[in-house]
Design an enzyme around this catalytic site. Structure first.
Site, mmCIF file in Angstrom:
data_model
loop_
_atom_site.group_PDB
_atom_site.id
_atom_site.type_symbol
_atom_site.label_atom_id
_atom_site.label_comp_id
_atom_site.label_asym_id
_atom_site.label_seq_id
_atom_site.Cartn_x
_atom_site.Cartn_y
_atom_site.Cartn_z
ATOM 1 N N ASN A 21 -24.256 11.956 -11.283
ATOM 2 C CA ASN A 21 -23.927 10.439 -10.741
ATOM 3 C C ASN A 21 -24.001 9.540 -12.028
ATOM 4 O OD1 ASN A 21 -26.760 10.136 -11.585
ATOM 5 N ND2 ASN A 21 -27.222 9.450 -9.398
ATOM 6 N N SER B 23 -41.346 21.590 -14.337
ATOM 7 C CA SER B 23 -42.006 20.911 -15.441
ATOM 8 C C SER B 23 -43.542 21.334 -15.491
ATOM 9 C CB SER B 23 -41.953 19.310 -15.351
ATOM 10 O OG SER B 23 -42.805 18.880 -16.204
ATOM 11 N N TYR C 234 -43.210 11.527 -10.030
ATOM 12 C CA TYR C 234 -42.329 12.443 -10.537
ATOM 13 C C TYR C 234 -42.904 13.889 -10.550
ATOM 14 C CZ TYR C 234 -40.462 15.147 -14.641
ATOM 15 O OH TYR C 234 -39.861 16.175 -15.356
ATOM 16 N N LYS D 123 -41.372 17.240 -8.561
ATOM 17 C CA LYS D 123 -41.434 18.842 -8.949
ATOM 18 C C LYS D 123 -42.194 19.695 -8.306
ATOM 19 C CE LYS D 123 -38.430 17.779 -12.357
ATOM 20 N NZ LYS D 123 -37.098 18.112 -12.185
HETATM 21 C C1 WQD Z 1 -46.010 13.643 -25.664
HETATM 22 C C2 WQD Z 1 -47.347 13.402 -26.395
HETATM 23 C C3 WQD Z 1 -48.201 11.319 -25.489
HETATM 24 C C4 WQD Z 1 -45.040 8.668 -26.632
HETATM 25 C C5 WQD Z 1 -43.661 14.070 -20.089
HETATM 26 C C6 WQD Z 1 -43.459 14.526 -18.619
HETATM 27 C C7 WQD Z 1 -42.960 16.116 -18.619
HETATM 28 C C8 WQD Z 1 -41.468 16.036 -19.307
HETATM 29 C C9 WQD Z 1 -41.882 15.226 -20.685
HETATM 30 C C10 WQD Z 1 -40.136 14.275 -18.446
HETATM 31 C C11 WQD Z 1 -48.358 12.983 -25.731
HETATM 32 C C12 WQD Z 1 -47.740 11.236 -27.156
HETATM 33 C C13 WQD Z 1 -45.799 9.828 -26.569
HETATM 34 C C14 WQD Z 1 -45.346 7.507 -27.653
HETATM 35 C C15 WQD Z 1 -47.326 8.844 -28.086
HETATM 36 N N1 WQD Z 1 -40.671 15.771 -18.467
HETATM 37 N N2 WQD Z 1 -47.028 9.886 -27.260
HETATM 38 N N3 WQD Z 1 -46.599 7.812 -28.009
HETATM 39 O O1 WQD Z 1 -46.196 13.214 -21.523
HETATM 40 O O2 WQD Z 1 -46.271 15.724 -22.511
HETATM 41 O O3 WQD Z 1 -44.499 14.940 -21.051
HETATM 42 O O4 WQD Z 1 -42.324 13.987 -20.691
HETATM 43 O O5 WQD Z 1 -39.106 14.106 -19.349
HETATM 44 O O6 WQD Z 1 -42.925 16.509 -17.239
HETATM 45 O O7 WQD Z 1 -44.937 14.716 -17.899
HETATM 46 O O8 WQD Z 1 -44.361 13.977 -22.914
HETATM 47 O O9 WQD Z 1 -43.311 12.997 -25.147
HETATM 48 O O10 WQD Z 1 -44.232 11.406 -23.061
HETATM 49 O O11 WQD Z 1 -45.902 12.587 -24.739
HETATM 50 O O12 WQD Z 1 -48.308 9.096 -28.838
HETATM 51 O O13 WQD Z 1 -44.710 6.691 -27.880
HETATM 52 O O14 WQD Z 1 -47.062 12.137 -27.165
HETATM 53 O O15 WQD Z 1 -49.632 10.566 -25.377
HETATM 54 O O16 WQD Z 1 -49.930 13.315 -26.111
HETATM 55 P P1 WQD Z 1 -45.391 14.232 -22.086
HETATM 56 P P2 WQD Z 1 -44.492 12.821 -23.857
#
Ligand code: WQD
Length: 333
Positions: A32, A124, A149, A153
């Site tokens: 979409n 996920s 979210y 899943k």
């Molecule tokens: C990774 C690490 C943060 C951003 C999520 C979803 C998962 C998948 C991927 C959706 C963590 C740290 C992050 C920032 C930081 N699907 N971080 N500063 O949370 O493991 O997974 O995204 O797309 O289903 O749950 O991924 O990349 O957000 O975080 O310090 O600006 O990086 O605390 O330790 P996450 P993430």
């Protein structure tokens, strides 16, 4: 096989379409365009020589979705389409359940109606929640998901498992992604976030290009080697190749299988930042902030089932993931 790829113009979907075409499959994309751009089709053509047939359809629109099935004789579906922002899901949960669950049920109903028996579903690692020991194993089942979210899943996984039990012709592989990053080495495909990136890598990339002043490191007091969060980052091309193996496995087997897709290695936030600094050749600013609500300390995959059932093993390391990301973001400033 002729394969419908929902969400096929998205980050993981587009990389998967490239690998499906490279493996000789016919790909039809449905999206979409809520979180992706139609020019991705031209980029897939530039890489593979083939521009997939495209339908701009929303999975919530049953009648439009049915027309797509009526016009094509699909043998399989790879289902990526869905909203994916963890934080956003907390503020608009009904939209997330309507789209990610209601829309998926439309798709599963039409698959049954048109005898499309083979499915790969984009799940996920977030379904493990925070109450299991790492490395996460598929047989652990579900944890306490910490956001709508993640729960959508988990609900999709339950629906798919129940449908496969009720319909002996149905075959499904549920892939639990860990943390997909990186980009196709052509620099043509990659993750283009809407607004302020939630995920680590796109944010680091925006610090490098100057859109963001510094990286906010969400907590350095976790029980991890350097105190920052540890995740199992996997190159998106490795992840795409796992989908080709999964849909081919689904074609040969009945029932539902749930399989982790990761590298089996954990990298901290600072590991990723330093790998990106190596790729771009300069230091990047960061500040230690408070922990982000809902985050867990450590997540990485037990990858033995992917190897046993699919013969899949991730090839690329964190340096390659960052090099390929850096190239993409340089090309798409
Ligand atoms: C990774 C690490 C943060 C951003 C999520 C979803 C998962 C998948 C991927 C959706 C963590 C740290 C992050 C920032 C930081 N699907 N971080 N500063 O949370 O493991 O997974 O995204 O797309 O289903 O749950 O991924 O990349 O957000 O975080 O310090 O600006 O990086 O605390 O330790 P996450 P993430």
């Amino acid at each position: 096989m002729k394969i419908l790829v929902t969400g096929g113009t998205g980050f993981i979907g587009s990389h998967t379409c490239v690998e499906l075409i490279n493996a000789g499959h016919e790909v039809v994309i449905l999206d979409n365009l809520y979180n992706s751009k139609i020019d991705v089709l031209d980029k897939i053509k530039a890489i593979t020589g083939i521009k997939p047939k495209f339908y701009q359809v929303d999975i919530k629109d049953y009648n439009e979705l049915e027309k797509v099935f009526g016009e094509n004789n699909f043998e399989a579906v790879i289902h990526f389409a869905g909203y994916k922002a963890v934080g956003e899901s907390v503020s608009i949960p009904l939209d997330y359940y309507d789209n990610n669950v209601g829309g998926s049920i439309n798709l599963y109903r039409l698959m049954k109606k048109y005898s499309v028996d083979n499915l790969v579903f984009s799940s996920s690692a977030t379904v493990y929640g925070d109450n299991f020991e790492v490395p996460f194993k598929e047989e652990y089942g579900y944890g306490n998901t910490t956001n709508p979210y993640g729960t959508t899943k988990l609900v999709n996984e339950m629906i798919i498992n129940d449908n496969c039990k009720a319909n002996e012709k149905a075959s499904a592989v549920i892939l639990r992604y860990f943390n997909p990053i990186g980009a196709h080495e052509s620099g043509l495909l990659g993750e283009i976030p809407n607004g302020i990136p939630n995920n680590l890598l796109p944010y680091v990339a925006q610090v490098e290009t100057g859109i963001r002043e510094y990286l906010r490191v969400f907590g350095d007091d976790y029980d991890t080697p350097d105190g920052t969060g540890v995740r199992d980052y996997i190159h998106v091309v490795d992840l795409a190749k796992a989908h080709v193996l999964a849909i081919e496995y689904a074609q040969k087997h009945k029932g539902a299988q749930t399989i982790n897709v990761g590298t089996g290695n954990g990298y901290s936030v600072l590991d990723v930042l330093h790998a990106y600094e190596k790729a771009c050749g300069r230091k990047l600013e960061y500040k230690i902030m408070e922990r982000r609500p809902g985050d867990i300390a450590t997540s990485y995959a037990d990858v033995s089932k992917a190897e046993r059932l699919l013969g899949f093993k991730a090839k690329y390391d964190i340096d390659k993931m960052c090099e390929d990301s850096y190239r993409f973001y340089q090309n798409n400033k």
